[in-house]
Design a protein around this motif. Structure first.
Motif, PDB file in Angstrom:
ATOM      1  N   LEU A  77       0.918  -1.296  -0.046  1.00 45.06           N
ATOM      2  CA  LEU A  77       0.079   0.099   0.039  1.00 45.06           C
ATOM      3  C   LEU A  77       0.899   1.189   0.281  1.00 45.06           C
ATOM      4  O   LEU A  77       2.020   1.113   0.282  1.00 45.06           O
ATOM      5  CB  LEU A  77      -0.784   0.010   1.097  1.00 45.06           C
ATOM      6  N   TRP A  78       0.314   2.349  -0.335  1.00 39.27           N
ATOM      7  CA  TRP A  78       0.809   3.623  -0.448  1.00 39.27           C
ATOM      8  C   TRP A  78       0.781   4.615   0.686  1.00 39.27           C
ATOM      9  O   TRP A  78       1.016   5.603   0.849  1.00 39.27           O
ATOM     10  CB  TRP A  78       0.949   4.343  -1.868  1.00 39.27           C
ATOM     11  N   PHE A  79      -0.217   3.991   1.487  1.00 39.98           N
ATOM     12  CA  PHE A  79      -0.762   4.812   2.659  1.00 39.98           C
ATOM     13  C   PHE A  79      -0.966   4.070   3.791  1.00 39.98           C
ATOM     14  O   PHE A  79      -1.150   2.594   3.741  1.00 39.98           O
ATOM     15  CB  PHE A  79      -2.062   5.433   2.347  1.00 39.98           C
ATOM     16  N   PRO A  80      -0.786   4.358   5.071  1.00 39.68           N
ATOM     17  CA  PRO A  80      -1.056   3.638   6.297  1.00 39.68           C
ATOM     18  C   PRO A  80      -2.547   3.332   6.303  1.00 39.68           C
ATOM     19  O   PRO A  80      -3.445   3.936   6.080  1.00 39.68           O
ATOM     20  CB  PRO A  80      -0.667   4.702   7.590  1.00 39.68           C
ATOM     21  N   ALA A  81      -2.696   2.082   6.722  1.00 40.38           N
ATOM     22  CA  ALA A  81      -4.010   1.721   6.909  1.00 40.38           C
ATOM     23  C   ALA A  81      -3.946   0.562   7.802  1.00 40.38           C
ATOM     24  O   ALA A  81      -2.942  -0.397   8.089  1.00 40.38           O
ATOM     25  CB  ALA A  81      -4.259   0.894   5.581  1.00 40.38           C
ATOM     26  N   PRO A  82      -5.213   0.310   8.670  1.00 38.44           N
ATOM     27  CA  PRO A  82      -5.452  -0.857   9.676  1.00 38.44           C
ATOM     28  C   PRO A  82      -5.438  -2.232   8.850  1.00 38.44           C
ATOM     29  O   PRO A  82      -5.675  -2.401   7.759  1.00 38.44           O
ATOM     30  CB  PRO A  82      -6.774  -0.577  10.046  1.00 38.44           C
ATOM     31  N   PHE A  83      -4.749  -3.181   9.684  1.00 34.65           N
ATOM     32  CA  PHE A  83      -4.333  -4.641   9.354  1.00 34.65           C
ATOM     33  C   PHE A  83      -5.598  -5.432   8.735  1.00 34.65           C
ATOM     34  O   PHE A  83      -5.706  -6.284   7.860  1.00 34.65           O
ATOM     35  CB  PHE A  83      -3.561  -5.495  10.035  1.00 34.65           C
ATOM     36  N   GLU A  84      -6.741  -4.954   9.340  1.00 35.35           N
ATOM     37  CA  GLU A  84      -7.891  -5.702   9.318  1.00 35.35           C
ATOM     38  C   GLU A  84      -8.476  -5.604   7.660  1.00 35.35           C
ATOM     39  O   GLU A  84      -9.393  -6.192   7.300  1.00 35.35           O
ATOM     40  CB  GLU A  84      -9.048  -5.085   9.987  1.00 35.35           C
ATOM     41  N   GLY A  85      -7.903  -4.447   6.908  1.00 33.29           N
ATOM     42  CA  GLY A  85      -8.203  -4.438   5.527  1.00 33.29           C
ATOM     43  C   GLY A  85      -7.783  -5.600   4.648  1.00 33.29           C
ATOM     44  O   GLY A  85      -8.083  -5.938   3.488  1.00 33.29           O
ATOM     45  N   ILE A  86      -6.723  -6.523   5.254  1.00 30.22           N
ATOM     46  CA  ILE A  86      -6.402  -7.738   4.363  1.00 30.22           C
ATOM     47  C   ILE A  86      -7.210  -8.753   4.441  1.00 30.22           C
ATOM     48  O   ILE A  86      -8.025  -9.150   5.440  1.00 30.22           O
ATOM     49  CB  ILE A  86      -5.056  -8.141   5.231  1.00 30.22           C
ATOM     50  N   HIS A  87      -7.498  -9.278   3.132  1.00 35.80           N
ATOM     51  CA  HIS A  87      -8.476 -10.257   2.873  1.00 35.80           C
ATOM     52  C   HIS A  87      -7.436 -11.544   2.503  1.00 35.80           C
ATOM     53  O   HIS A  87      -6.439 -11.244   2.188  1.00 35.80           O
ATOM     54  CB  HIS A  87      -9.488 -10.242   1.938  1.00 35.80           C
ATOM     55  N   VAL A  88      -7.992 -12.882   2.698  1.00 36.72           N
ATOM     56  CA  VAL A  88      -7.400 -13.996   2.491  1.00 36.72           C
ATOM     57  C   VAL A  88      -8.062 -14.708   1.515  1.00 36.72           C
ATOM     58  O   VAL A  88      -9.167 -14.942   1.823  1.00 36.72           O
ATOM     59  CB  VAL A  88      -7.197 -14.737   3.793  1.00 36.72           C
ATOM     60  N   MET A  89      -7.352 -15.005   0.493  1.00 40.35           N
ATOM     61  CA  MET A  89      -7.920 -16.170  -0.466  1.00 40.35           C
ATOM     62  C   MET A  89      -7.739 -17.748  -0.354  1.00 40.35           C
ATOM     63  O   MET A  89      -6.402 -17.748  -0.182  1.00 40.35           O
ATOM     64  CB  MET A  89      -7.563 -15.698  -2.024  1.00 40.35           C
ATOM     65  N   LEU A 157     -12.270   0.200  16.314  1.00 39.99           N
ATOM     66  CA  LEU A 157     -12.057   1.671  16.202  1.00 39.99           C
ATOM     67  C   LEU A 157     -13.594   2.136  16.129  1.00 39.99           C
ATOM     68  O   LEU A 157     -13.782   3.239  16.367  1.00 39.99           O
ATOM     69  CB  LEU A 157     -11.645   2.078  15.207  1.00 39.99           C
ATOM     70  N   SER A 158     -14.542   1.195  16.377  1.00 36.08           N
ATOM     71  CA  SER A 158     -16.007   1.573  16.181  1.00 36.08           C
ATOM     72  C   SER A 158     -16.385   2.085  17.487  1.00 36.08           C
ATOM     73  O   SER A 158     -16.002   1.744  18.340  1.00 36.08           O
ATOM     74  CB  SER A 158     -16.845   0.563  15.704  1.00 36.08           C
ATOM     75  N   ALA A 159     -17.365   2.929  17.413  1.00 36.30           N
ATOM     76  CA  ALA A 159     -18.143   3.491  18.805  1.00 36.30           C
ATOM     77  C   ALA A 159     -18.833   2.348  19.406  1.00 36.30           C
ATOM     78  O   ALA A 159     -18.942   2.540  20.600  1.00 36.30           O
ATOM     79  CB  ALA A 159     -18.933   4.782  18.421  1.00 36.30           C
ATOM     80  N   GLN A 160     -19.409   1.281  18.566  1.00 34.05           N
ATOM     81  CA  GLN A 160     -20.041   0.258  19.319  1.00 34.05           C
ATOM     82  C   GLN A 160     -19.042  -0.782  19.961  1.00 34.05           C
ATOM     83  O   GLN A 160     -18.358  -1.553  19.082  1.00 34.05           O
ATOM     84  CB  GLN A 160     -21.060  -0.331  18.400  1.00 34.05           C
ATOM     85  N   LYS A 161     -18.956  -0.927  21.121  1.00 31.79           N
ATOM     86  CA  LYS A 161     -18.351  -1.775  21.689  1.00 31.79           C
ATOM     87  C   LYS A 161     -18.997  -3.073  22.122  1.00 31.79           C
ATOM     88  O   LYS A 161     -19.999  -3.237  22.274  1.00 31.79           O
ATOM     89  CB  LYS A 161     -17.525  -1.049  23.154  1.00 31.79           C
ATOM     90  N   SER A 162     -18.117  -4.341  22.357  1.00 32.79           N
ATOM     91  CA  SER A 162     -18.865  -5.537  22.646  1.00 32.79           C
ATOM     92  C   SER A 162     -19.452  -5.338  24.015  1.00 32.79           C
ATOM     93  O   SER A 162     -18.722  -4.912  24.726  1.00 32.79           O
ATOM     94  CB  SER A 162     -17.983  -6.672  22.648  1.00 32.79           C
ATOM     95  N   GLY A 163     -20.699  -5.983  24.324  1.00 32.87           N
ATOM     96  CA  GLY A 163     -21.066  -5.902  25.635  1.00 32.87           C
ATOM     97  C   GLY A 163     -21.125  -7.202  26.309  1.00 32.87           C
ATOM     98  O   GLY A 163     -21.613  -7.526  27.097  1.00 32.87           O
ATOM     99  N   MET A 164     -20.177  -8.217  25.914  1.00 39.71           N
ATOM    100  CA  MET A 164     -19.705  -9.458  26.468  1.00 39.71           C
ATOM    101  C   MET A 164     -19.556  -9.261  27.658  1.00 39.71           C
ATOM    102  O   MET A 164     -18.178  -8.606  27.862  1.00 39.71           O
ATOM    103  CB  MET A 164     -19.019 -10.360  25.564  1.00 39.71           C
ATOM    104  N   PRO A 165     -19.824  -9.743  28.876  1.00 33.97           N
ATOM    105  CA  PRO A 165     -19.375  -9.617  30.408  1.00 33.97           C
ATOM    106  C   PRO A 165     -17.992 -10.325  30.407  1.00 33.97           C
ATOM    107  O   PRO A 165     -17.912 -11.360  29.842  1.00 33.97           O
ATOM    108  CB  PRO A 165     -20.377 -10.192  31.025  1.00 33.97           C
ATOM    109  N   ILE A 166     -17.024  -9.962  31.152  1.00 32.63           N
ATOM    110  CA  ILE A 166     -15.618 -10.523  31.198  1.00 32.63           C
ATOM    111  C   ILE A 166     -16.131 -11.448  32.460  1.00 32.63           C
ATOM    112  O   ILE A 166     -16.051 -10.710  33.651  1.00 32.63           O
ATOM    113  CB  ILE A 166     -14.764  -9.497  31.429  1.00 32.63           C
ATOM    114  N   ALA A 167     -15.711 -12.613  32.406  1.00 36.19           N
ATOM    115  CA  ALA A 167     -16.011 -13.498  33.345  1.00 36.19           C
ATOM    116  C   ALA A 167     -14.582 -13.591  34.448  1.00 36.19           C
ATOM    117  O   ALA A 167     -13.658 -13.229  33.936  1.00 36.19           O
ATOM    118  CB  ALA A 167     -16.106 -15.161  33.308  1.00 36.19           C
ATOM    119  N   ASP A 168     -14.577 -14.043  35.871  1.00 31.35           N
ATOM    120  CA  ASP A 168     -13.650 -14.008  36.666  1.00 31.35           C
ATOM    121  C   ASP A 168     -12.295 -14.923  36.283  1.00 31.35           C
ATOM    122  O   ASP A 168     -11.425 -15.095  36.628  1.00 31.35           O
ATOM    123  CB  ASP A 168     -13.940 -14.115  37.995  1.00 31.35           C
TER     124      ASP A 168
END
Length: 355
Positions: A77-89, A157-168
């Motif tokens: 890539l020619w610009f910085p970008a999040p790694f999540e943009g990689i796809h796998v074939m 980076l989304s405003a919606q965070k996971s609501g899954m509780p963290i167990a002990d």
């Protein structure tokens, strides 16, 4: 273009390029060898220098073939970008990065290298002209770089965070080593309710090969997983409720001397504790990792194995046949003196350790 045209011709001193050849290690490249688009390389110089590169932006998608095991790739890539943009074939289908991990095509993490600490770290944004490590768990997979995929905001980076509780019982701890040269290595162990006893690409991470310069190693040893990426791992998670637990760790240094291992147990569930055991000495060197936060260890030319384990384990070796014995203490409890006696089935050297 050749390496001399791309980089080495602009070096003010010596400049060497290395390519990764798989289990056989690294190969050195000459200035006339081609620099392959999308492939990663190590560069070693004796003098720092600045370099520039002219060219046009390549807008077409780029497919980078992967070998099973570790692959050193170059960011096309020619610009910085999040790694999540990689796809796998794979198998005629294209998968987003996280889906490819869940399906066991690649293992978690795109790794970069910190030249100052000599340690790998999880890359967040891919940067132009930087190299990265990717581990393929299958044969025939390809990385697919298509620049529009990198314009999508990742979930972290989304405003919606996971609501899954963290167990002990969900916890993780970083084990850090600082060697005699002040190089720092870190690995992570823990318990997760969704992990499995075997290798799990969602939680466990193989360790990339050392740089061509070598260096120290801190890793979990899991040869029984039999991965093409090797026997050593930087993340090792176990399922909840499987007691007793133990993690086999290997410590080695490029320069023999004292290393310092440290950890933080503040996020451990209440009542949980572990100890550090040296198999080669059949000796527990840290009785409570909750109350002791570091260990000074002398490491020579040979790697030193250590075991992190639950305290109810007495020894790391099998009992010798025919060596049943009895130990008695009288009086017990006592103040200020007691007598310890023991019987062996035959004459032998014996040792008693009191903790």
């Amino acid at each position: 273009d050749t390496f001399d045209q791309v980089i080495q011709g602009q070096a003010t001193g010596y400049a060497y390029a290395f390519e990764y050849l798989g289990p056989s290690g690294y190969g050195i490249l000459g200035g006339g060898d081609p620099a392959i688009y999308g492939q990663g390389y190590w560069l070693a110089t004796d003098t720092g220098f600045n370099w520039t590169m002219a060219g046009d932006r390549f807008l077409d998608p780029v497919a980078i073939p992967l070998n099973e095991g570790w692959n050193m790739i170059g960011n096309p890539l020619w610009f910085p970008a999040p790694f999540e943009g990689i796809h796998v074939m794979y198998g005629g289908m294209t998968y987003p990065w996280q889906d490819a991990i869940n399906m066991g095509i690649v293992s978690m993490g795109v790794l970069s290298y910190d030249n100052f600490t000599g340690d790998y770290f999880n890359a967040v944004d891919l940067r132009p002209w930087n190299g990265y490590w990717v581990n393929s768990l299958v044969t025939g997979a390809m990385l697919w770089f298509d620049w529009p995929n990198f314009q999508v905001l990742p979930a972290r980076l989304s405003a919606q965070k996971s609501g899954m509780p963290i167990a002990d019982f969900l916890w993780e701890t970083e084990l850090t080593m600082v060697d005699a040269n002040k190089n720092r290595k870190s690995i992570v162990f823990g318990v997760h309710p969704e992990s499995t006893p075997g290798f799990d690409p969602r939680f466990d991470m193989p360790q990339p090969p050392s740089s061509p310069n070598g260096g120290s190693r801190l890793a979990f040893a899991r040869p029984e997983w039999d991965l093409a990426a090797g026997d050593y791992f930087t993340r090792d998670f176990r399922p909840e409720g499987k007691d007793p637990l133990e993690w086999n760790v290997l410590v080695s240094t490029s320069t023999p001397g004292k290393v310092v291992l440290s950890w933080n147990s503040l996020n451990w569930p209440e009542g949980m504790d572990y100890q550090v055991y040296l198999p080669q000495d059949n000796r527990v060197v840290v009785m409570s990792m909750r109350s002791q936060r570091n260990l000074h260890l002398e490491v020579g030319t040979e790697p030193v194995p250590i075991v992190i384990r639950t305290p109810d384990m007495v020894t790391g070796v099998e009992d010798m046949p025919g060596m049943n014995y009895e130990v008695g203490v009288h009086p017990n409890p006592f103040n200020p003196m007691t007598t310890i006696h023991f019987d062996l089935p035959r004459p032998a050297n014996a040792e008693i350790r009191i903790y």
